[in-house]
Design a protein around this motif. Structure first.
Motif, short mmCIF file in Angstrom:
data_model
loop_
_atom_site.label_atom_id
_atom_site.label_comp_id
_atom_site.label_asym_id
_atom_site.label_seq_id
_atom_site.Cartn_x
_atom_site.Cartn_y
_atom_site.Cartn_z
N MET A 97 0.88 -1.07 0.05
CA MET A 97 -0.16 0.12 0.08
C MET A 97 0.86 1.21 -0.12
O MET A 97 0.43 2.18 -0.87
N MET A 98 1.96 1.09 0.79
CA MET A 98 2.93 2.32 0.78
C MET A 98 3.59 2.49 -0.55
O MET A 98 3.62 3.85 -1.09
N ARG A 99 3.76 1.41 -1.52
CA ARG A 99 4.23 1.82 -2.70
C ARG A 99 3.47 2.26 -3.56
O ARG A 99 3.63 3.29 -4.45
N VAL A 100 2.01 1.87 -3.43
CA VAL A 100 1.00 2.42 -4.49
C VAL A 100 0.75 4.02 -4.13
O VAL A 100 0.65 4.51 -5.03
N LEU A 101 0.62 4.21 -2.71
CA LEU A 101 0.39 5.68 -2.67
C LEU A 101 1.61 6.56 -3.23
O LEU A 101 1.38 7.55 -3.73
#
Ligand code: ACO
Length: 284
Positions: A41-45
């Motif tokens: 999720m951090m990568r996607v954000l």
């Protein structure tokens, strides 16, 4: 280094008409948040935050859940087995992306399609707006399995609803449906699941018409002033507007001109036409 597909597949997203639709994507595990999901999720954000073709981010869930909270197996049991280092590492990853989402460059909307438990209150609060299916279920289920509502969940409950409701919710572990969640203030509004995406799309379109520099300044202001005295808030807001002007000093002037000189719109009834305005620098 290539990322393990079992990690990348935990989050899905599409971008349509200026809106990033991001999904918790572990439907078999009711979208519970595992360390792999938290990292992804951090990568996607990171990937989405400054894209010019995105003006609003919606966070929703695949299947019957929004998120069933932290993954009790992978987030708790397996990381605790690695000792304090494992526990703290897992906490940093989850709290990290929730904080990133709280201060995200674009406005964010939680579209709560189903189950929302415990740790799920972190991303729920991180989103600027929240819309739920009437059929959704919200619960601080921690007490049911023997812990307190940690990871920010207790704080979210008292931030969003009344003391008595938060206390009852946390002590009994009883869940509430989307309608009650809206009454309590956990979400802005509840609509039948069949209408949820249409309603959220409508709100996203309203936001897309606004000046993006003003949106970021406004969302940060609403979060920041909660903890300030009146005088400090006033001072912060003066400075925040002046800082916003350094990114876009023309928008508000166009906004005034289109109303006062051109009589092209009424600010009380809608937004000025940004397509007729000078291009703005991206805000940071
Ligand atoms: N952690 C790990 N696995 C989970 C979680 C979770 N939080 N939630 C669901 N799963 C898994 C189940 O173990 C099951 O796995 P399996 O198919 O390998 O057996 C699968 O997801 C499906 O779950 P079911 O319970 O069969 O789904 P159902 O739709 O009947 O119930 C519900 C959904 C009510 C959400 C239920 O799964 C549940 O109570 N989950 C736990 C909710 C919770 O208390 N979360 C923790 C909050 S506290 C915190 O986050 C700190």
């Amino acid at each position: 280094m290539a990322i393990d597909p079992s990690e990348t597949e935990t989050v899905a997203f599409t971008v349509e008409d200026g809106v990033a639709w991001v999904k918790f994507n572990r439907p078999d595990k009711r979208n519970s948040m595992s360390p792999r999901l938290n990292r992804q999720m951090m990568r996607v954000l990171d990937d989405l935050e400054f894209r010019d073709d995105i003006g609003v981010l919606v966070l929703t869930g695949e299947g019957s859940a929004w998120t069933a909270g932290m993954d009790l197996q992978e987030y708790f049991r397996e990381t605790e087995a690695q000792g304090l280092k494992g526990t703290r590492g897992a906490q940093r990853e989850s709290y990290g992306w929730w904080a990133r989402l709280r201060w995200f460059q674009k406005p964010t909307i939680a579209m709560v399609n189903g189950w929302c438990f415990g740790g799920g209150y972190g991303p729920l609060f991180a989103c600027d707006l929240a819309f739920a299916a009437e059929e959704a279920n919200f619960g601080l289920s921690e007490i049911n399995w023997g812990i307190l509502p940690g990871g920010g969940a207790a704080k979210v409950a008292v931030e969003l609803t009344s003391f008595r409701r938060a206390m009852y919710h946390a002590l009994t572990g009883e869940s509430v449906d989307g309608k009650t969640a809206a009454e309590w203030g956990l979400v802005n509004e509840a609509v039948p699941l069949a209408r949820l995406k249409a309603r959220v799309s409508q709100v996203a379109q309203i936001l897309l018409q606004k000046n993006p520099v003003a949106l970021k300044a406004t969302k940060d202001a609403i979060r920041r002033v909660r903890e300030m005295t009146y005088d400090n808030a006033q001072d912060y807001l003066i400075r925040a507007q002046e800082a916003a002007n350094s990114y876009d000093n023309e928008g508000r002037k166009d906004g005034i001109k289109q109303f006062i000189d051109d009589k092209a719109y009424k600010p009380g009834l809608g937004a000025y036409d940004r397509s007729k305005s000078q291009p703005t620098k991206p805000a940071r």
